[in-house]
Design a protein around this motif. Structure first.
Motif, PDB file in Angstrom:
ATOM      1  N   ALA A  57      43.893  44.388  30.719  1.00 27.45           N
ATOM      2  CA  ALA A  57      44.641  45.477  30.660  1.00 27.45           C
ATOM      3  C   ALA A  57      43.784  46.577  30.703  1.00 27.45           C
ATOM      4  O   ALA A  57      42.991  46.676  29.836  1.00 27.45           O
ATOM      5  N   GLU A  58      44.012  47.958  31.367  1.00 19.26           N
ATOM      6  CA  GLU A  58      43.443  49.009  31.261  1.00 19.26           C
ATOM      7  C   GLU A  58      43.157  49.724  29.478  1.00 19.26           C
ATOM      8  O   GLU A  58      42.265  49.925  29.164  1.00 19.26           O
ATOM      9  N   PHE A  59      44.477  49.247  28.883  1.00 24.43           N
ATOM     10  CA  PHE A  59      44.529  49.944  27.610  1.00 24.43           C
ATOM     11  C   PHE A  59      43.595  48.907  26.645  1.00 24.43           C
ATOM     12  O   PHE A  59      43.504  49.348  25.373  1.00 24.43           O
ATOM     13  N   VAL A  60      43.204  47.924  27.088  1.00 21.37           N
ATOM     14  CA  VAL A  60      42.351  47.177  25.976  1.00 21.37           C
ATOM     15  C   VAL A  60      40.922  46.915  26.680  1.00 21.37           C
ATOM     16  O   VAL A  60      39.847  46.482  25.817  1.00 21.37           O
ATOM     17  N   LYS A  61      40.465  47.478  27.729  1.00 22.05           N
ATOM     18  CA  LYS A  61      39.152  47.424  28.531  1.00 22.05           C
ATOM     19  C   LYS A  61      38.057  47.823  27.362  1.00 22.05           C
ATOM     20  O   LYS A  61      38.344  49.206  26.945  1.00 22.05           O
ATOM     21  N   GLY A  62      37.096  47.203  27.334  1.00 16.68           N
ATOM     22  CA  GLY A  62      35.838  47.852  26.559  1.00 16.68           C
ATOM     23  C   GLY A  62      36.261  47.341  24.911  1.00 16.68           C
ATOM     24  O   GLY A  62      35.275  47.674  24.069  1.00 16.68           O
ATOM     25  N   ARG A  63      37.415  47.091  24.538  1.00 16.39           N
ATOM     26  CA  ARG A  63      37.694  46.819  23.138  1.00 16.39           C
ATOM     27  C   ARG A  63      37.992  45.229  23.041  1.00 16.39           C
ATOM     28  O   ARG A  63      37.750  44.871  21.752  1.00 16.39           O
ATOM     29  N   PHE A  64      38.563  44.783  23.941  1.00 20.81           N
ATOM     30  CA  PHE A  64      38.880  43.213  23.698  1.00 20.81           C
ATOM     31  C   PHE A  64      38.094  42.353  24.548  1.00 20.81           C
ATOM     32  O   PHE A  64      37.663  43.022  25.605  1.00 20.81           O
ATOM     33  N   THR A  65      37.795  41.251  24.163  1.00 21.00           N
ATOM     34  CA  THR A  65      36.993  39.961  25.092  1.00 21.00           C
ATOM     35  C   THR A  65      37.768  38.672  24.712  1.00 21.00           C
ATOM     36  O   THR A  65      37.984  38.406  23.778  1.00 21.00           O
ATOM     37  N   ILE A  66      38.010  38.187  25.967  1.00 19.92           N
ATOM     38  CA  ILE A  66      38.663  37.094  25.953  1.00 19.92           C
ATOM     39  C   ILE A  66      37.594  35.929  26.478  1.00 19.92           C
ATOM     40  O   ILE A  66      36.592  36.115  27.150  1.00 19.92           O
ATOM     41  N   SER A  67      37.363  34.842  25.649  1.00 21.29           N
ATOM     42  CA  SER A  67      36.659  33.698  26.153  1.00 21.29           C
ATOM     43  C   SER A  67      37.128  32.179  26.026  1.00 21.29           C
ATOM     44  O   SER A  67      38.162  32.379  25.047  1.00 21.29           O
ATOM     45  N   ARG A  68      36.348  31.338  26.345  1.00 27.00           N
ATOM     46  CA  ARG A  68      36.736  29.830  26.064  1.00 27.00           C
ATOM     47  C   ARG A  68      35.689  29.360  25.020  1.00 27.00           C
ATOM     48  O   ARG A  68      34.663  29.780  25.108  1.00 27.00           O
ATOM     49  N   ASP A  69      36.099  28.672  24.062  1.00 23.65           N
ATOM     50  CA  ASP A  69      35.303  27.741  23.409  1.00 23.65           C
ATOM     51  C   ASP A  69      35.569  26.301  23.584  1.00 23.65           C
ATOM     52  O   ASP A  69      36.584  25.725  22.894  1.00 23.65           O
TER      53      ASP A  69
END
Length: 123
Positions: A62-74
């Motif tokens: 979402a635009e409001f989290v771009k650059g702040r949040f990162t999603i990834s798989r472990d």
């Protein structure tokens, strides 16, 4: 039946970080699209981020989290992680992970949902 469990929520000061995890017992998450959503009091549930299955690996924010949040798989721990940095008070809410074999995107139409974990950003 796929059951999802979120963890990692808590109280953090503005500008701080939290790391949320979404886990599933008995099922591999590799072949599911995983989405993170949040809901603040009195507001509708909104999409935060999603990651496609391992066949693609694409991510969306979402635009409001771009650059702040990162999603990834472990994959070693069969979890999907949402790393949240530079948190703001408006990020406060219950965060849910969701899974689906077909759905991709930030509409809350996924088949499977966790119970949520509370994130509070306050000084």
């Amino acid at each position: 039946q796929l059951q999802l469990v979120e963890s990692g929520g808590g109280l953090v000061q503005p500008g701080g970080s939290l790391r949320l995890s979404c886990a599933a017992a008995g099922f591999t998450l590799d072949y599911y699209v995983i989405g993170w959503f949040r809901q603040a009091p009195g507001r509708e549930r909104e999409g935060v981020s999603c990651i496609s299955s391992i066949s693609d690996g694409s991510t969306y924010y979402a635009e409001f989290v771009k650059g702040r949040f990162t999603i990834s798989r472990d994959r070693t721990s069969n979890t999907v992680v949402l790393q949240m940095n530079s948190l703001k008070p408006e990020d406060t809410g219950v965060y849910y992970c969701a899974a689906d074999t077909h759905m991709y995107g930030l509409e809350p139409l996924y088949d499977y949902w966790g119970q949520g974990t509370q994130v509070t950003v306050s000084s």
